[in-house]
Design an enzyme around this catalytic site. Structure first.
Site, PDB file in Angstrom:
ATOM      1  N   SER A  98       0.910  -1.285  -0.045  1.00 53.54           N
ATOM      2  CA  SER A  98      -0.129  -0.170  -0.182  1.00 53.54           C
ATOM      3  C   SER A  98       0.922   0.948  -0.082  1.00 53.54           C
ATOM      4  CB  SER A  98      -1.015   0.144   1.172  1.00 53.54           C
ATOM      5  OG  SER A  98      -2.075   0.753   0.925  1.00 53.54           O
ATOM      6  N   ASP A 152      -5.635  -4.536  -2.059  1.00 54.99           N
ATOM      7  CA  ASP A 152      -4.506  -3.979  -0.950  1.00 54.99           C
ATOM      8  C   ASP A 152      -4.064  -5.257  -0.441  1.00 54.99           C
ATOM      9  OD1 ASP A 152      -3.069  -3.022   1.391  1.00 54.99           O
ATOM     10  OD2 ASP A 152      -4.164  -1.154   1.092  1.00 54.99           O
TER      11      ASP A 152
END
Length: 291
Positions: free
Chosen positions: A45, A162
């Protein structure tokens, strides 16, 4: 014996955390100022975004400039492309283009100055996916796609989101790359420090503008990531974990206006750990010399 094991090899695992992940800039500033070489980066991320820019050779001053620009409310709104149907609240196209202008839309992993791997999760199978080939901006788009916020990213038969869902601080990926010394940077709240029956040490970040019900969902998400990270770090312990002290006014989705303070928190954490970092480097060099 693999030749990479005959030289000093220091790897970084940079964790996800939205606005909190801007602390990675401060950590890297200390590494650069102190001439500490980095031989491999694995990121998730925001850790993947900052790590990618650094691995591409983008000057830290330029990365900092972009982060401070996002402090401005109008700049944040400019990057948000809301949509009413389909998966996710945001398309992510505007942010994708911003990253492309910073790194180069056609930049590939093979062209990076520092080897890099980014973490994602295939939402169809629930399995981790390590991204280390193809275009870097495509991999970044996958690693930053928070479920429900950004659209998942298709990659062949995979549908990627993610990587923080399963592996927010990917130490194991750095280990698999052959690094002998590993420093992890965890920017998420360290909830495992709180003990039942005792006053809390760590409080959940406050996400601005969220109604109470959604805030509770966000807190649950953060607690699960924190516990999973604790488990992963026990399973694959790094040589050192840096945990910058970040205000609980900074969350996954909000707090970018405090970018300067978050970057400074990362810088302070790395500066305080310099003696231990130097000790690890000395050990690494000694092992390399012996081989």
């Amino acid at each position: 014996m693999d030749p990479v094991l005959n030289k000093p090899t220091l790897g970084l695992a940079l964790g996800g955390g939205g606005a909190r992940g801007l602390a990675h800039i401060g950590v890297l500033k200390v590494f650069e100022r102190e001439n500490i070489p980095v031989h491999f980066i694995a990121g998730t991320s925001m850790g993947g975004i900052i790590g990618s820019a650094y691995a591409a050779g983008v000057p830290l001053d330029s990365i900092t400039e972009v982060a401070l620009q996002i402090r401005k409310r109008m700049e944040q709104l400019r990057l948000l492309d809301f949509k009413l149907t389909g998966r996710g609240l945001l398309k992510g196209t505007r942010l994708y283009r911003q990253l492309g202008s910073l790194l180069g839309e056609e930049l590939t992993f093979a062209e990076l100055k520092i080897p890099l791997a980014l973490m994602a999760v295939d939402i169809r199978t629930g399995r981790e996916v390590v991204l280390r080939d193809g275009k870097v901006v495509d991999a970044i788009r996958a690693t930053m796609s928070v479920p429900g916020v950004f659209e998942p990213v298709p990659r062949g038969e995979l549908l990627l989101v993610d990587g923080g869902i399963l592996n927010n601080v990917p130490v194991d990926v750095v280990t698999q790359a052959g690094m002998k010394k590993i420093i992890a940077v965890d920017v998420m709240p360290d909830f495992p420090r709180n003990q039942p029956g005792q006053a809390p040490i760590v409080l959940a970040p406050k996400t601005a503008y969220l109604p109470p019900a959604m805030q509770e969902v966000m807190n649950t998400f953060l607690i699960m990531i924190s516990e999973m990270t604790e488990y992963c770090l026990r399973l694959n312990p790094p040589d050192l974990v840096l945990r910058p002290e970040i205000s609980n006014q900074v969350s996954l989705l909000t707090g970018f206006e405090l970018a300067h303070e978050v970057i400074e928190a990362g810088e302070c954490a790395a500066q305080a750990a310099l003696p231990e970092i130097r000790r690890l480097i000395a050990q690494d060099e000694k092992i390399a010399a012996a081989n």
